[in-house]
Design a protein around this motif. Structure first.
Motif, PDB file in Angstrom:
ATOM      1  N   ALA A 107       0.258  -1.479   0.004  1.00  0.00           N
ATOM      2  CA  ALA A 107      -0.146  -0.173  -0.324  1.00  0.00           C
ATOM      3  C   ALA A 107       0.730   0.957  -0.302  1.00  0.00           C
ATOM      4  CB  ALA A 107      -0.791  -0.063   1.549  1.00  0.00           C
ATOM      5  N   ILE A 108       2.233   1.042   0.827  1.00  0.00           N
ATOM      6  CA  ILE A 108       2.406   1.887   0.821  1.00  0.00           C
ATOM      7  C   ILE A 108       3.398   2.723  -0.623  1.00  0.00           C
ATOM      8  CG2 ILE A 108       5.087   3.566   1.855  1.00  0.00           C
ATOM      9  CD1 ILE A 108       4.442   2.082   4.224  1.00  0.00           C
ATOM     10  N   GLU A 109       4.047   1.057  -1.079  1.00  0.00           N
ATOM     11  CA  GLU A 109       4.446   1.869  -2.829  1.00  0.00           C
ATOM     12  C   GLU A 109       3.952   2.280  -3.715  1.00  0.00           C
ATOM     13  OE1 GLU A 109       7.088  -1.408  -3.998  1.00  0.00           O
ATOM     14  OE2 GLU A 109       7.900  -2.157  -2.244  1.00  0.00           O
ATOM     15  N   LEU A 110       2.505   2.165  -3.345  1.00  0.00           N
ATOM     16  CA  LEU A 110       1.238   1.889  -4.717  1.00  0.00           C
ATOM     17  C   LEU A 110       0.904   3.782  -4.133  1.00  0.00           C
ATOM     18  CD1 LEU A 110      -1.183  -0.751  -4.644  1.00  0.00           C
ATOM     19  CD2 LEU A 110       0.279  -0.264  -6.350  1.00  0.00           C
ATOM     20  N   ALA A 111       0.992   3.795  -2.478  1.00  0.00           N
ATOM     21  CA  ALA A 111       0.722   5.395  -2.707  1.00  0.00           C
ATOM     22  C   ALA A 111       1.963   6.474  -2.729  1.00  0.00           C
ATOM     23  CB  ALA A 111       0.886   5.620  -0.884  1.00  0.00           C
ATOM     24  N   ALA A 112       3.089   5.998  -2.748  1.00  0.00           N
ATOM     25  CA  ALA A 112       4.647   6.439  -3.456  1.00  0.00           C
ATOM     26  C   ALA A 112       4.770   6.836  -4.556  1.00  0.00           C
ATOM     27  CB  ALA A 112       5.782   5.960  -3.162  1.00  0.00           C
ATOM     28  N   ALA A 113       4.188   5.961  -6.064  1.00  0.00           N
ATOM     29  CA  ALA A 113       3.746   6.077  -7.024  1.00  0.00           C
ATOM     30  C   ALA A 113       2.558   7.462  -7.418  1.00  0.00           C
ATOM     31  CB  ALA A 113       2.532   4.683  -8.035  1.00  0.00           C
ATOM     32  N   ARG A 114       1.300   7.481  -6.337  1.00  0.00           N
ATOM     33  CA  ARG A 114       0.348   8.558  -6.582  1.00  0.00           C
ATOM     34  C   ARG A 114       0.946  10.517  -6.605  1.00  0.00           C
ATOM     35  NH1 ARG A 114      -2.302   6.755 -10.049  1.00  0.00           N
ATOM     36  NH2 ARG A 114      -4.175   4.546  -9.480  1.00  0.00           N
ATOM     37  N   GLN A 148      -0.267  -5.087  -8.649  1.00  0.00           N
ATOM     38  CA  GLN A 148      -0.177  -3.597  -9.630  1.00  0.00           C
ATOM     39  C   GLN A 148      -1.936  -2.416  -8.577  1.00  0.00           C
ATOM     40  OE1 GLN A 148      -1.629  -4.370 -13.590  1.00  0.00           O
ATOM     41  NE2 GLN A 148       1.270  -5.127 -14.003  1.00  0.00           N
ATOM     42  N   SER A 149      -2.687  -3.581  -7.720  1.00  0.00           N
ATOM     43  CA  SER A 149      -3.147  -3.195  -6.848  1.00  0.00           C
ATOM     44  C   SER A 149      -3.694  -2.747  -5.978  1.00  0.00           C
ATOM     45  CB  SER A 149      -4.713  -2.380  -8.032  1.00  0.00           C
ATOM     46  OG  SER A 149      -5.507  -3.767  -7.904  1.00  0.00           O
ATOM     47  N   LEU A 150      -4.033  -2.460  -5.293  1.00  0.00           N
ATOM     48  CA  LEU A 150      -4.730  -2.537  -3.625  1.00  0.00           C
ATOM     49  C   LEU A 150      -5.290  -3.756  -3.716  1.00  0.00           C
ATOM     50  CD1 LEU A 150      -3.429  -2.673  -0.597  1.00  0.00           C
ATOM     51  CD2 LEU A 150      -4.902  -1.187   0.337  1.00  0.00           C
ATOM     52  N   GLU A 151      -6.940  -3.489  -4.671  1.00  0.00           N
ATOM     53  CA  GLU A 151      -7.762  -4.639  -4.717  1.00  0.00           C
ATOM     54  C   GLU A 151      -7.203  -6.032  -5.249  1.00  0.00           C
ATOM     55  OE1 GLU A 151     -11.856  -4.066  -6.396  1.00  0.00           O
ATOM     56  OE2 GLU A 151     -11.054  -2.603  -6.594  1.00  0.00           O
TER      57      GLU A 151
END
Length: 830
Positions: free
Chosen positions: A301-308, A340-343
């Motif tokens: 989740a942190i990595e995906l958030a950082a990507a945003r 590729q996504s949290l979902e």
């Protein structure tokens, strides 16, 4: 003497490979590969592979089978065995190595140390790294394999199971990774075991959860057959193999309040990944901390958030995440759908659930802040008291979801409690909404917590008070959710009963504004329903009490008088006595001591008629309270001692704390400072143990006065500041004004005269707003402080500081009075 040809034939046999020798014997026996396979009980492919050298020579058992099928004598069997040994000494098969990590592992030193000891020192032969999707199991396994690989002489073998869809492909995938060319499907696991043999290998099975049964079967056979083999598995679900040890991989550590945010591994991971994308958040560390706390330290989740951060500022990102995790997508293009996504990560686990597991998983999303087994069973069955069978069925399902890393379990206080990570709960809530049963489940949830609140209410006076307060505090988020549902759906009966059942808890634990808001909104829903009159009377009592505690005296009086009328109409003597006691409190703070005494005396008579010892004790304590505020210390001491003794007998912690505060205050005004300190320290400890915030605030207030009278002004400031913070947070402006006046006395004694005038002005402004005079007992000290200030300051400076204090909101008073020039350092303001 043998011929040269005979010697060459013997030499040829001695150097012939196993495959050639086997083929020669088969042909001499007149058998085809199929015939030999049938007689020996092995596959045709296995015979072909052995003859062509595509497989290692077989184990002794297989050699005996071949020898028997070929009807070989002892010399030929010995030659075949020798050839097998020679082939077995040939170079070992090549193991598939672990992939090279794309990024540095951040913040897992503790985990690496603990798992490295378990695997590297062979404390366990099978270690499963478990945890929810996205917690970083694979990355930890890669780092662990790299760190301890040197301890395995024959190497590390990496087996990626995520790409396979068919569970039957587990054994072939393991075989391929170990360098075996799988031909005999029926005996493939045995062949892997033959290949590994006594070699010292670390076998890593990555992502086992979707093929857990087949992975477990392979692990079981290999561990039994290969004494030097160690296995490291990553799986969202346990393998349940004998001898398995489980290490639950935790989320990354979040920033603690006392540390710099960038010392947190969760913050460092975000910063690292955002910086890699060219968006270094150097000036936004506090916002980064906000993001990672919301994500509860989950690495994916942190990595995906950082990507945003390529399209959002960190502050915008934090704000978006407060309402939804839907923006957490956009992982690496080379990653699988689960990464590729949290979902996608959570959906993978969801798809592996059975239908009953999916149903419960969705329904559990109704809980906020965790739940107990009994609560889950109640919501699942729609009953407030589920039976043993319902509890057992619910426990079984919860256990499965725990094993599959979708639910966490804690065991504080001897009671199992469960919860979900916020990102998982949001996914489960979406599934519940899609099922069309969200309202039904929310009603079941509210019904259960209404029952809990009403049960707790009967236990909030007496020996079990502390335990029940803690229980309600632990369920506060669920109680809020139940209250929200009842108000949103305008379920008047549930709303008035729940709010009324919780007001005493809200008082004792300091949730004045929140509890008062619930009561006012619930009362607005009730429109004269006869069956709700008793609940309405109780709710108005609670609303009046909580308004009184926040010094809204007019509102409190109106609510309490309405409640009194209803209790009299219901012929409820206990309710009538209790309301009179609360009305006496309002009169006391407004300085009308005669009315307060009359009300408390009437309350005492009613409690006495009921034989209610606790009620009588409270009446004594309230009369003692009025007496010491008025300055009658001898009468006050007599009343409060009787109350204290009764409270000890009946086990009322709140009452005991209050009687000790009163007795300590009486002692300090009587100059008995040692006795006062002992009594107030006892009340402080008891209040802290109960979580009784008003008791804590009053105890600190009076201890501060004791220290000031001793001349220990630095200690006094510390205690009074703590007291002011508590009273201010509670919304108690009447007591906040008294603490400010005491702080003014300390400031004057420390030659901070202008600041003392500022504090007196602030207290005066508060008293004017709430309409409450200075208590009689406090007037002498306050008058002496004002005289000392006026003797030191000129009239103009005094008026300026006084006016500044009156104009300053209570929330800002602690920032200090800067005076006409520059503001003093807050740390030395007194």
């Amino acid at each position: 003497m043998p011929s040269d040809g005979s010697r060459r034939g013997s030499d040829d046999v001695r150097t012939t490979g196993f495959g050639d020798l086997l083929r020669r014997h088969r042909r001499e026996a007149g058998l085809s590969q199929e015939g030999l396979a049938e007689l020996a009980g092995v596959s045709v492919d296995a015979i072909a592979a052995l003859e062509r050298g595509r497989r290692r020579a077989p184990r002794p058992h297989t050699l005996r089978l071949l020898g028997d099928a070929l009807q070989l004598g002892a010399p030929d069997r010995a030659q075949l065995a020798a050839a097998a040994r020679r082939d077995g000494d040939s170079p070992r098969s090549t193991l598939r190595p672990p992939p090279v990590p794309a990024n540095q592992l951040i913040g897992r030193s503790t985990e690496l140390t603990e798992t490295g000891r378990l695997v590297g020192e062979r404390v366990t032969r099978l270690l499963t790294l478990s945890g929810p999707g996205g917690v970083g199991k694979t990355q930890l396994a890669l780092a662990l394999a790299g760190g301890i690989g040197h301890k395995f002489e024959d190497g590390v073998c990496w087996v990626p199971l995520a790409p396979i869809a068919d569970p039957a492909a587990v054994a072939p995938t393991v075989a391929t990774a170990t360098g075996l060319h799988p031909l005999d499907g029926a005996r493939l696991v045995d062949e892997i075991a033959e290949l590994v043999g006594r070699r010292k290998i670390l076998l890593v099975l990555d992502n086992c959860e979707h093929v857990v049964a087949d992975a477990a079967q392979v692990c079981g056979v290999l561990l039994e057959s290969c004494p030097n083999l160690s296995i490291l598995a990553t799986s969202r679900e346990l393998l349940r193999v004998p001898g398995e040890s489980v290490y639950v991989v935790p989320p990354l550590a979040l920033p603690e309040l006392e540390q710099q945010p960038d010392a947190s591994p969760a913050v460092r991971l975000f910063v690292d990944r955002a910086t890699a994308r060219g968006n270094a958040p150097r000036e936004q560390i506090e916002q980064v901390a906000r993001v990672v706390r919301r994500l509860e330290g989950m690495p994916l989740a942190i990595e995906l958030a950082a990507a945003r951060t390529n399209v959002l500022t960190v502050e915008e990102l934090a704000t978006e995440l407060e309402t939804s995790f839907g923006i957490l997508a956009g992982g690496a293009s080379t990653a699988g759908p689960r990464q590729q996504s949290l979902e996608g990560a959570i959906g993978w686990s969801y798809e592996l659930l059975t239908a009953p597991e999916r149903e419960l998983f969705a329904e559990l999303s109704v809980f906020v802040g965790g739940w107990t087994l009994n609560a889950a069973a109640a919501v699942l069955t729609g009953t407030t008291t589920p039976g043993p069978r319902e509890r057992a069925e619910t426990l079984d399902l919860i256990s499965r979801l725990v094993d599959k890393s979708l639910i966490r379990v804690s065991r504080d206080g001897g009671i199992g409690r469960y919860d979900m990570l916020a990102v998982i709960r949001e996914y489960a809530a979406d599934r519940l909404a899609a099922s069309g049963r969200a309202e039904e489940v929310a009603r079941n949830h509210a019904t259960f917590y209404l029952s809990l609140a009403e049960e707790a209410e009967t236990n909030l006076r007496g020996a079990n008070q502390g335990a029940w307060l803690d229980r309600l505090e632990g369920e506060l988020d669920n109680l809020r959710a139940a209250m929200s549902w009842s108000l949103r759906t305008e379920s008047s009966a549930e709303a008035i009963r729940l709010a009324g059942g919780l007001w005493l808890f809200c008082y004792l634990r300091g949730h004045y504004a929140e509890g008062g808001g619930w009561l006012e909104r619930a009362l607005a829903l009730v429109d004269g329903e006869p069956e709700l009159q008793a609940a309405k009377a109780k709710a108005e009592l609670g609303a009046g009490m909580l308004a009184f505690l926040q010094c809204e005296y007019d509102v409190a009086t109106a609510r309490l008088e309405s409640s009194l009328a209803q209790y009299k109409k219901l012929d409820d003597t206990a309710g009538t006595a209790l309301v009179m006691q609360r009305l006496g409190g309002v009169a006391r703070e407004r300085g009308d001591y005669l009315t307060a005494e009359n009300l408390h005396c009437q309350s005492y008579d009613l409690f006495e008629s009921l034989g209610d010892r606790a009620g009588m004790a409270w009446a004594h304590n309230q009369l003692g309270f009025v007496a010491w505020l008025r300055g009658d210390l001898e009468i006050a001491a007599r009343r409060c001692k009787r109350a204290r003794d009764s409270f000890r007998t009946v086990g009322d912690g709140e009452g005991l704390a209050w009687s000790l505060i009163s007795l300590g205050t009486i002692a300090q005004y009587g100059g008995k400072l040692v006795e006062a300190e002992e009594l107030l320290q006892e009340s402080l400890a008891l209040s802290q143990r109960l979580g009784y915030r008003e008791g804590v605030a009053w105890s600190l207030n009076q201890l501060g006065i004791v220290e000031r009278r001793r001349g220990l002004t630095e200690r006094a400031v510390h205690l009074l500041d703590e007291s002011l913070a508590e009273h201010r947070d509670l919304g108690d402006r009447w007591r906040s004004a008294s603490v400010l006046e005491e702080l003014a006395t300390v400031a004057q004694e420390r030659k901070r005269t202008e600041y003392a005038a500022f504090l007196l002005g602030a207290a005066d402004g508060i008293r004017e707003v709430i309409g409450a005079p200075i208590p009689e007992i406090e007037k002498a000290d306050r008058a002496a402080t004002r005289r000392a200030i006026e003797e030191t300051l000129d009239r103009r400076a005094f008026r300026a500081a006084w006016a500044a204090g009156r104009a300053t909101p209570l929330s800002a008073v602690a920032d200090g009075y800067p005076g006409p020039s520059a503001a003093p350092d807050r740390s030395t303001r007194l």
